[in-house]
Design a protein around this motif. Structure first.
Motif, short mmCIF file in Angstrom:
data_model
loop_
_atom_site.label_atom_id
_atom_site.label_comp_id
_atom_site.label_asym_id
_atom_site.label_seq_id
_atom_site.Cartn_x
_atom_site.Cartn_y
_atom_site.Cartn_z
N THR A 157 0.86 -1.18 0.00
CA THR A 157 0.00 0.00 0.00
C THR A 157 0.89 1.24 0.00
OG1 THR A 157 -1.69 -1.17 1.28
CG2 THR A 157 -1.85 1.22 1.21
N ARG B 104 0.84 5.66 -0.30
CA ARG B 104 0.03 6.88 -0.26
C ARG B 104 0.91 8.09 -0.50
NH1 ARG B 104 -3.26 3.97 -1.22
NH2 ARG B 104 -5.15 3.36 -0.07
N SER B 105 0.38 9.02 -1.27
CA SER B 105 1.10 10.26 -1.55
C SER B 105 1.30 11.03 -0.25
CB SER B 105 0.31 11.14 -2.51
OG SER B 105 -0.17 10.39 -3.60
N ALA C 230 1.04 15.81 -2.59
CA ALA C 230 -0.20 15.37 -3.22
C ALA C 230 -0.46 16.12 -4.51
CB ALA C 230 -1.37 15.55 -2.25
N ASP D 163 -2.02 -1.41 -3.73
CA ASP D 163 -2.99 -0.33 -3.53
C ASP D 163 -2.22 0.97 -3.49
OD1 ASP D 163 -4.99 1.40 -2.85
OD2 ASP D 163 -5.36 0.56 -0.85
N ASP E 74 -2.23 5.27 -4.66
CA ASP E 74 -3.11 6.38 -5.05
C ASP E 74 -2.38 7.31 -6.01
OD1 ASP E 74 -1.29 7.68 -3.45
OD2 ASP E 74 -2.78 8.73 -2.23
N GLY E 75 -3.08 8.34 -6.46
CA GLY E 75 -2.49 9.36 -7.31
C GLY E 75 -2.00 8.84 -8.65
N GLY F 252 -0.52 5.36 -8.69
CA GLY F 252 -1.54 4.31 -8.76
C GLY F 252 -2.08 4.14 -10.15
N ASP F 253 -2.30 5.26 -10.84
CA ASP F 253 -2.80 5.18 -12.23
C ASP F 253 -1.79 4.47 -13.13
OD1 ASP F 253 -5.03 6.54 -11.40
OD2 ASP F 253 -4.31 8.51 -12.06
N SER G 51 -1.70 0.67 -12.29
CA SER G 51 -2.93 -0.01 -12.71
C SER G 51 -3.11 -0.02 -14.21
CB SER G 51 -4.14 0.66 -12.06
OG SER G 51 -4.31 1.98 -12.55
N ARG H 85 -6.40 8.77 -17.11
CA ARG H 85 -6.55 9.69 -15.98
C ARG H 85 -5.60 10.87 -15.99
NH1 ARG H 85 -7.76 5.47 -10.95
NH2 ARG H 85 -9.56 4.47 -11.94
#
Length: 952
Positions: free
Chosen positions: A352, A354-355, A360, A455, A457-458, A461-462, A465, A471
């Motif tokens: 996992t 996270r930014s 961010a 998992d 983000d930001g 993550g794009d 994935s 995006r």
């Protein structure tokens, strides 16, 4: 590859004396050549008077286990020696043999070698392994069977040697403990001991004992292969109800061709049937269960019933079935259906990220970079649930192989639990760079502790994935680009630009006709606006050089373009250009010059040209240094996953590891065992770097018309039928008397002659006689062509044979009283371009006759709304590429695609074979027609035989 080892041959072995453990020999090989000697493969297309001749060549004989070690090192030869394509083929075959041995897909046998009884391990080729075996047969390089042995015998001999060597490597310890049996001991005891001994020979064995033991072992091997019929016995394991400990194991009959045809044993006993069922399905079921009991002895309980249909297992027995019996049954050709979670690693890792709050905004916008710090956490997961260190320790203490964790059954083993407990003590959270996160995703964790979930983000993550293209903030059509990009093309431009800023390469795998050229040129325009000074090198097939030159002048006239090709090419042209266009052949010849230039990027168009990593052009292209690289191809995988590795290794060198690592981790599990977890891991590893859109997806492009494909059935004339039968009888007599490479050549010659007869008698006879009223295909083409021009339309007509096109062009022109253009490989680039321009711009209806090889790729012929495949190459990918000359962006009308097939002939029969094997088309048929040459004589006669119902 004889039955005792590996033979390597070359012009000079002196540099290898200290590298390869071989015995110098001189052997006779049958090779293509002239009176002066063998010719290299590359010269086959141009040399004359080539025949198969016997030559004495220097060789090294490498014995058994040493042969396996030599092949295993073929990809890692380094500077000491270079493995050619044929040796690398054997290296892949060696990997297949090792995999068979690891999975227990072998049986011990007693064979005779040089008159001496010998203990050997032999492969069992059934189920999914049979398809892989056929692939190896279809792809066998001719030089591998140059000793004159038949293809089937050569491949089987090679696999026999490699599997035996693999088995002895895997089982260095004796199978039975106790005193080693002496020369007067029972033959069976000596045989078991010899299966792992350095010397497998059983000297002094009594002939009667050899016959008796050999017969029993032969029956065992035949029984193991019996599961390869049209109907197989299948087993379905079902979980117990909550709170219970009874697992269900259901027996059934299942079609080997169509797994959806499934009949539970209870219905078999009630007399139910499905198409293709044998006359006595109950006997088939009982016989199959009788064979399966050897692999899962607990089945003897169910066989006590008069009509066995199912049995119950406790959790321990269910684990035994999952771990031991199910793989053996599946490999032996039985059907096995397990719960979805079965076979998955019980314990895995979840990453996992996270930014960071301060970053961010950068992550969401254009400021993202691989050096960006993100917060991360690594959790241990079992099934779909995160577990704590305490829960893991408790599971390890219980030592239960099958457990229900939060309502979901999972399978655990000691190695996984030990790896997980060890991971608990490592750093599990903190900060790392986005680049480190990306590399962890590509690496995929450890063998016993895989990365099963990410998992993020930001933008990171794009990217991971594979959704970055959708995006990212669209760049829009760059100022100065002479055209308007479609929305999906703007997303493609944004994705390419984003990867470029990160220093990463990518595969733009858009379907043919979706504008990969426009997206690439718009990237160059955008980079000039960004102030990028270094040039881009674009490498493409010769047929596309003019297309790129014209498209660059059309869309990006401000880009200084230089064509580095031909006798007039100069180094200073490279130094002053923004875009340098060259061919794959020129890249090989001018590698030193191209390596000396500083490139912003290297772009490979029709990148399937570098799908074979061992070819000179693939190696040359990878050797050209650049900050980033892009591969353009509509078919990133045509036949095998090794092609994806080769293209990915060009785009991002080293990201997927060495070829041998990729083969072990992804290719073999996915292609041989259909491992879904490995497929998911490969998709996760490559997803950030592959952008694939399809024309048929209306969400991508809604204004592209439909493509309507149909088969046009043609009948032979009486003259064609007589010729056809004469060719079959003559060629079958020749084929039956030949073997090895000579037989393969005769089969190909027979196919060519029969296809020529299907086209027209004149095509075979070449006697210059008249064309009208002698061919069912030609008559149908005349009718269809008249309708097309009467409607004011244009058509593309593809033929595999240039000689037939040369005969057909003047005849059709006179028949239609219309222009019929003819494009083939013998035309100059100028003439070729002129024909394309005339067809695209002329107002009158016309036909464009094209050679499939010369015009299958690289042409934009959207003026046509009809495509006719007059004769078939039997490679769906090649036909689709040819069809897409018309079905691409710019096409405003529905495209009618017709494939001509003569009924009752090999054309109809091979078409039916392809239809039955759609799922295997890319691997079995994708390499052309070579797979047909591997059929037995009876199969060939059935394939070639004429059905008189197809004659008029």
């Amino acid at each position: 590859m004889p039955g005792t080892g590996l033979v390597l041959w070359a012009e000079d072995f002196s540099p290898l004396d200290q590298v390869l453990p071989g015995e110098p020999r001189t052997i006779a090989l049958k090779l293509p050549g002239t009176t002066r000697g063998p010719v290299p493969s590359a010269e086959l297309a141009t040399a004359t008077r080539i025949k198969l001749r016997s030559y004495d060549v220097p060789a090294l004989l490498i014995r058994d286990g040493a042969a396996l070690a030599t092949l295993a090192s073929a990809d890692d030869a380094g500077d000491e020696w270079l493995a050619g394509p044929s040796l690398r083929y054997l290296g892949v075959l060696a990997g297949f043999a090792c995999d068979l041995a690891r999975r227990g897909r072998m049986l011990p046998q007693l064979v005779t070698e040089g008159g001496v009884p010998t203990a050997r391990w032999r492969p069992v080729i059934t189920g999914g392994d049979a398809a892989a075996y056929r692939d190896f047969a279809a792809g066998m390089p001719p030089v591998v069977r140059a000793s004159g042995a038949g293809l089937g015998r050569t491949l089987r001999d090679a696999l026999n040697v490699l599997v035996d060597a693999s088995a002895r490597t895997l089982m260095p310890e004796r199978l039975l403990r106790g005193l080693r049996p002496g020369p007067k001991a029972e033959l069976s005891d000596r045989w078991v001991s010899a299966l792992t001994a350095d010397d497998p020979a059983l000297l002094g064995a009594k002939p009667a004992e050899v016959r008796e033991l050999g017969a029993a072992l032969g029956d065992w091997m035949r029984a193991a292969n019996d599961a390869n019929g049209p109907v197989r016995v299948s087993f379905r394991l079902s979980e117990p109800l909550p709170g219970e400990d009874e697992w269900g194991l259901e027996f059934a009959l299942q079609s080997a061709e169509d797994s959806a045809l499934y009949l539970p044993a209870t219905e078999v006993w009630d007399g139910a049937r499905f198409p293709g069922m044998p006359a006595r399905p109950d006997e088939t079921l009982l016989a199959g269960l009788g064979r399966a009991v050897r692999l899962f002895p607990l089945l003897h309980v169910a066989l006590g019933d008069q009509q066995p249909a199912a049995m119950t297992l406790d959790t321990g027995e269910a684990h035994e079935f999952l771990r031991q019996a199910a793989p053996l049954l599946q490999a032996a050709g039985f059907g096995v259906m397990l719960p979805k979670w079965a076979g998955r690693k019980g314990v895995g890792l979840k990453l996992t990220t996270r930014s960071k709050t301060s970053s961010a905004k950068a992550l969401a916008g254009s400021g993202f970079g691989l050096e960006q710090l993100v917060e991360f956490r690594i959790d241990l997961v079992i099934g779909d649930s995160t577990v704590t260190a305490e829960e893991l320790a408790e599971l390890s203490r219980l030592k239960v192989p099958l457990v229900r964790v939060r309502g979901q059954w999972v399978e655990l083993d000691d190695r996984q639990l030990k790896a997980a407990l060890k991971a608990v003590g490592r750093r599990r959270d903190g900060e790392m760079t986005a680049g480190e996160v990306l590399q962890q995703v590509i690496d995929g964790g450890e063998e016993d502790l895989p990365l099963v979930e990410v998992d993020a983000d930001g933008t990171l993550g794009d990217l991971i994935s594979g959704q970055a293209a959708d995006r990212l903030a669209p760049i829009g059509t760059p100022p100065g680009f002479q055209g308007t990009l479609r929305p999906y093309q703007e997303r493609g431009l944004s994705w390419l630009h984003f990867l470029g800023r990160l220093g990463l390469g990518g595969i733009l795998a858009d379907d043919m006709g979706l504008g990969k050229t426009a997206q690439t040129l718009s990237l160059l325009v955008q980079e000039r606006l960004d102030g990028t000074p270094k040039p881009t090198l674009l490498i493409c097939p010769m047929s596309l050089v003019s297309n790129w030159q014209k498209e660059a002048a059309r869309f990006a006239p401000q880009i200084r373009t230089y064509i580095h090709h031909g006798a007039s090419r100069k180094k200073d042209g490279i130094e002053t250009a923004d875009l340098v266009i060259t061919t794959y052949g020129t890249a090989v010849r001018d590698l030193a010059t191209l390596k000396a230039q500083e490139w912003e990027r290297v772009v490979c168009d029709e990148a399937q040209a570098i799908k074979n990593s061992g070819t000179r052009q693939a190696q040359a292209v990878r050797a050209i240094p650049a900050r980033t690289r892009i591969a353009l191809t509509g078919t990133p995988v045509e036949n095998h996953l090794a092609e994806l590795w080769s293209i990915m290794d060009f785009c991002n060198p080293g990201f997927l590891g060495p070829a041998k690592h990729f083969r072990r981790r992804f290719q073999e599990p996915i292609e041989v065992r259909q491992d879904e977890l490995a497929a998911e891991a490969l998709k996760r590893a490559t997803g950030p770097f592959v952008l694939r859109r399809l024309k048929t997806d209306k969400s991508i492009i809604s204004d592209l018309p439909e493509k309507n494909e149909m088969k046009v059935w043609c009948t032979l004339t009486a003259e064609q039928a007589t010729l056809y039968q004469a060719v079959v009888e003559d060629m079958m007599a020749t084929i039956e008397k030949s073997e090895g490479i000579e037989r393969r050549g005769n089969v190909l010659a027979a196919m060519t002659k029969l296809k020529q007869v299907c086209n027209h008698p004149v095509h075979l006879l070449k006697d210059g006689s008249r064309l009208p009223s002698r061919s069912g295909k030609l008559a149908r083409l005349e009718e269809l062509a008249a309708e097309i021009v009467e409607d004011g339309d244009k058509a593309l007509v593809f033929t595999q044979y240039a000689e037939w096109g040369t005969m057909l062009q003047p005849y059709l022109a006179a028949h239609l009283d219309r222009p019929v253009l003819w494009l083939h490989g013998g035309l100059s680039k100028v003439k070729r371009d002129a024909l394309v321009e005339e067809f695209q711009t002329a107002d009158e209806p016309m036909l464009f006759l094209l050679s499939l090889k010369a015009a299958g790729t690289g042409l934009n012929l959207t003026a046509a709304n009809h495509v006719v495949h007059f004769d078939r190459w039997w490679n769906p990918a090649v036909e689709d590429q040819a069809t897409d000359r018309a079905f691409r962006i710019g096409q405003s009308r529905d495209v009618q695609v017709r494939k001509f097939i003569c009924t009752g002939t090999l054309e109809e029969k091979i078409d039916a074979m392809i239809e039955r094997k759609k799922a295997l088309a890319s691997s079995v048929v994708g390499t052309g027609e070579g797979w047909i040459t591997d059929l037995g004589t009876d199969q060939l006669r059935e394939l070639f035989e004429l059905d008189l119902a197809g004659v008029r």
